[in-house]
Design an enzyme around this catalytic site. Sequence first.
Site, PDB file in Angstrom:
ATOM      1  N   SER A 170      -7.078 -15.116  33.385  1.00 43.11           N
ATOM      2  CA  SER A 170      -7.143 -14.129  32.301  1.00 43.11           C
ATOM      3  C   SER A 170      -8.150 -13.058  32.657  1.00 43.11           C
ATOM      4  O   SER A 170      -9.143 -13.330  33.336  1.00 43.11           O
ATOM      5  CB  SER A 170      -7.620 -14.840  31.013  1.00 43.11           C
ATOM      6  N   ILE A 216       1.015 -10.447  28.242  1.00 40.57           N
ATOM      7  CA  ILE A 216       2.317 -11.006  27.834  1.00 40.57           C
ATOM      8  C   ILE A 216       2.799 -10.282  26.575  1.00 40.57           C
ATOM      9  O   ILE A 216       2.080 -10.202  25.585  1.00 40.57           O
ATOM     10  CB  ILE A 216       2.192 -12.509  27.509  1.00 40.57           C
ATOM     11  N   PRO A 272      -8.259 -17.509  21.187  1.00 43.83           N
ATOM     12  CA  PRO A 272      -9.433 -17.398  20.324  1.00 43.83           C
ATOM     13  C   PRO A 272      -9.565 -16.042  19.630  1.00 43.83           C
ATOM     14  O   PRO A 272     -10.462 -15.267  19.907  1.00 43.83           O
ATOM     15  CB  PRO A 272     -10.601 -17.652  21.282  1.00 43.83           C
ATOM     16  N   VAL A 273      -8.636 -15.721  18.750  1.00 43.34           N
ATOM     17  CA  VAL A 273      -8.696 -14.548  17.879  1.00 43.34           C
ATOM     18  C   VAL A 273      -8.211 -15.092  16.540  1.00 43.34           C
ATOM     19  O   VAL A 273      -7.312 -15.915  16.550  1.00 43.34           O
ATOM     20  CB  VAL A 273      -7.680 -13.465  18.296  1.00 43.34           C
ATOM     21  N   HIS A 309      -9.110 -11.155  29.886  1.00 49.93           N
ATOM     22  CA  HIS A 309      -9.479 -10.842  28.507  1.00 49.93           C
ATOM     23  C   HIS A 309      -8.651  -9.650  28.001  1.00 49.93           C
ATOM     24  O   HIS A 309      -9.130  -8.821  27.224  1.00 49.93           O
ATOM     25  CB  HIS A 309     -10.980 -10.505  28.449  1.00 49.93           C
ATOM     26  N   SER A 351     -12.596 -19.387  17.971  1.00 47.55           N
ATOM     27  CA  SER A 351     -13.613 -18.701  18.777  1.00 47.55           C
ATOM     28  C   SER A 351     -15.016 -18.959  18.247  1.00 47.55           C
ATOM     29  O   SER A 351     -15.217 -19.097  17.033  1.00 47.55           O
ATOM     30  CB  SER A 351     -13.345 -17.197  18.730  1.00 47.55           C
ATOM     31  N   ASP A 375      -3.168 -15.866  30.490  1.00 47.41           N
ATOM     32  CA  ASP A 375      -2.955 -14.822  29.476  1.00 47.41           C
ATOM     33  C   ASP A 375      -3.245 -13.451  30.058  1.00 47.41           C
ATOM     34  O   ASP A 375      -3.633 -13.323  31.210  1.00 47.41           O
ATOM     35  CB  ASP A 375      -3.754 -15.079  28.187  1.00 47.41           C
ATOM     36  N   GLN A 378     -13.282 -22.594  21.465  1.00 52.84           N
ATOM     37  CA  GLN A 378     -13.659 -21.695  22.572  1.00 52.84           C
ATOM     38  C   GLN A 378     -15.140 -21.374  22.481  1.00 52.84           C
ATOM     39  O   GLN A 378     -15.635 -20.943  21.441  1.00 52.84           O
ATOM     40  CB  GLN A 378     -12.825 -20.404  22.502  1.00 52.84           C
ATOM     41  N   TYR A 435     -18.355 -19.215  23.555  1.00 51.77           N
ATOM     42  CA  TYR A 435     -19.154 -18.171  24.211  1.00 51.77           C
ATOM     43  C   TYR A 435     -20.487 -18.859  24.422  1.00 51.77           C
ATOM     44  O   TYR A 435     -21.188 -19.184  23.456  1.00 51.77           O
ATOM     45  CB  TYR A 435     -19.307 -16.942  23.314  1.00 51.77           C
TER      46      TYR A 435
HETATM   47  C1  LIG Z   1      -9.327  -8.812  18.747  1.00 51.35           C
HETATM   48  C2  LIG Z   1      -9.484  -9.746  19.893  1.00 51.35           C
HETATM   49  C3  LIG Z   1     -10.494 -10.713  19.852  1.00 51.35           C
HETATM   50  C4  LIG Z   1     -10.652 -11.590  20.919  1.00 51.35           C
HETATM   51  N1  LIG Z   1     -11.612 -12.549  20.821  1.00 51.35           N
HETATM   52  C5  LIG Z   1     -11.773 -13.435  21.828  1.00 51.35           C
HETATM   53  C6  LIG Z   1     -12.744 -14.460  21.728  1.00 51.35           C
HETATM   54  O1  LIG Z   1     -13.424 -14.584  20.727  1.00 51.35           O
HETATM   55  N2  LIG Z   1     -12.888 -15.302  22.773  1.00 51.35           N
HETATM   56  C7  LIG Z   1     -12.129 -15.188  23.919  1.00 51.35           C
HETATM   57  O2  LIG Z   1     -12.299 -15.990  24.846  1.00 51.35           O
HETATM   58  N3  LIG Z   1     -11.181 -14.243  24.019  1.00 51.35           N
HETATM   59  C8  LIG Z   1     -10.996 -13.364  23.014  1.00 51.35           C
HETATM   60  N4  LIG Z   1     -10.038 -12.392  23.122  1.00 51.35           N
HETATM   61  C9  LIG Z   1      -9.196 -12.332  24.329  1.00 51.35           C
HETATM   62  C10 LIG Z   1      -7.927 -13.135  24.139  1.00 51.35           C
HETATM   63  O3  LIG Z   1      -8.204 -14.499  23.968  1.00 51.35           O
HETATM   64  C11 LIG Z   1      -6.993 -12.983  25.358  1.00 51.35           C
HETATM   65  O4  LIG Z   1      -7.675 -13.327  26.540  1.00 51.35           O
HETATM   66  C12 LIG Z   1      -6.439 -11.581  25.478  1.00 51.35           C
HETATM   67  O5  LIG Z   1      -6.162 -11.023  24.221  1.00 51.35           O
HETATM   68  C13 LIG Z   1      -5.186 -11.601  26.335  1.00 51.35           C
HETATM   69  O6  LIG Z   1      -4.695 -10.344  26.566  1.00 51.35           O
HETATM   70  P1  LIG Z   1      -3.500  -9.697  25.719  1.00 51.35           P
HETATM   71  O7  LIG Z   1      -4.129  -9.231  24.450  1.00 51.35           O
HETATM   72  O8  LIG Z   1      -2.999  -8.576  26.590  1.00 51.35           O
HETATM   73  O9  LIG Z   1      -2.451 -10.752  25.504  1.00 51.35           O
HETATM   74  C14 LIG Z   1      -9.824 -11.499  22.064  1.00 51.35           C
HETATM   75  C15 LIG Z   1      -8.803 -10.532  22.100  1.00 51.35           C
HETATM   76  C16 LIG Z   1      -8.624  -9.673  21.021  1.00 51.35           C
HETATM   77  C17 LIG Z   1      -7.514  -8.700  21.052  1.00 51.35           C
END
Ligand SMILES: Cc1cc2nc3c(=O)[nH]c(=O)nc-3n(C[C@H](O)[C@H](O)[C@H](O)COP(=O)(O)O)c2cc1C
Length: 424
Positions: free
Chosen positions: A310, A353, A105-106, A312, A125, A350, A147, A149
């Site tokens: 995860s 990775i 979700p980005v 995040h 997202s 996640d 996804q 929130y």
């Molecule tokens: C810029 C950005 C925005 C993100 N937005 C969301 C989001 O809206 N919802 C969510 O569940 N996770 C969000 N995430 C988390 C990612 O889905 C994911 O869990 C995370 O990036 C995994 O870690 P990694 O960046 O080391 O691969 C976001 C991550 C980034 C970098």
Amino acid sequence: MASTQEERAIAAYNEHLGRFDKDLPRLSTVDLDEIEELAQRKLYSSYAAFTYVSGSAGKGLTHKANRAAFEKWQIIPRMLVNATHRDLATTIFGVTYPSPLILGPVGSSPTARAAAKLNVPFTLSTAGSRSIEDVATASANGPRWFQLYWPRSDDITLSLLKRAADNGYSALVVTLDTMQIGWRPEDLKFGYLPFIHGVGSQVGFSDPVFMARHGLPIVHERPAFPYEPEDLENPGGQSDNPPAFDDALRARKVLAFSWIAEMSSGTYRSWDDVPLIRNNWHGPLIFKGIQSAEDAERAIDVGADGIVVSNHGGRQVDGAIGSLDALELVMRSTRVREAQASGKFTILFDSGIRTGPDILKAVALGAQALVVPYVYGLALDGEAGVEAVVKYLLADLSLSMGLSGYKSLDDVRSTLASNMIRKT
Ligand SMILES: Cc1cc2nc3c(=O)[nH]c(=O)nc-3n(C[C@H](O)[C@H](O)[C@H](O)COP(=O)(O)O)c2cc1C
């Protein structure tokens, strides 16, 4: 001279990669860390935007733990396996995909288009910068998930679930680790908070229940990237905006804050609240942000179809357990393993990775599919950049699998983890 040498090296890389896919897009490096650096250079005029993506909670300890966990685990390669042809196919929630990757979700419409082309599920997202309907159009026949929130108001929650179902989003990912945003020093230092200007609020601004509350019609906005706070406050560099502009800006901020109060309200939900979602979502329900065996078991108890192990990407709790270590803990649970084996409970993963072997390690430890980072590819080259990152990861995964003696991900999954990886 140096640049000629660099060009030759890039050409060699590309030739090598071309053996996997002749149309592979080029980002001039296949290393995800270098792609991050290139994105940083590209966004140099908007350093705050870069740190918004790259930043961690607190001191970045969880991000480091994520990488350290991958470094602790080592693959034990096997020889003389005929792995000339390798199969990355993965079946989750009753659908077979050509690879185990999911776009998390980005991102936005270019991501949805790249995902559709690659037949990789794309996750929109709640904080997306395009509406549920716009992204469905961009993703066309591509697989898409939504996804959540979890909003503060139940009527808005139900409205989002309905819109997602009506627009062909097949699975719902409920993020549990972000009932509010973590302590992120970089964002606070730069005051880079797009949501206060209504950027990343497009799911809300297009929601009939939310907008009716403000007496407004829905809008399907498509804000420009990158987000430039100064331009929004002072278009054309004007220092004294006309009063009508300031009034409109103020009204927009009120709306934006009202959406923040829904989406990131600081209202913490409990397991007892889950029936609201379970009873109103009829497809696969996935909880994102699980980091313990106990919570994974509770997810089974409340009727979830899967989890994303995860943290995040280290953006929420500083000093938390590395995500791969959390996966190991979750998979120690007999109940989780049995639920997974029955086909009724899917384990996704996640955080941290960056390479194909990372994916191999997560699959060896029990992950069935992986949410992978692609946002720097998006920043560098839009849809083609996303496609490039996904294909680099898949090429690296495929090579590493073959060289380690695995013909398919099913082979990896059916091999006892202790026979294929070890922890140092
Ligand atoms: C810029 C950005 C925005 C993100 N937005 C969301 C989001 O809206 N919802 C969510 O569940 N996770 C969000 N995430 C988390 C990612 O889905 C994911 O869990 C995370 O990036 C995994 O870690 P990694 O960046 O080391 O691969 C976001 C991550 C980034 C970098």
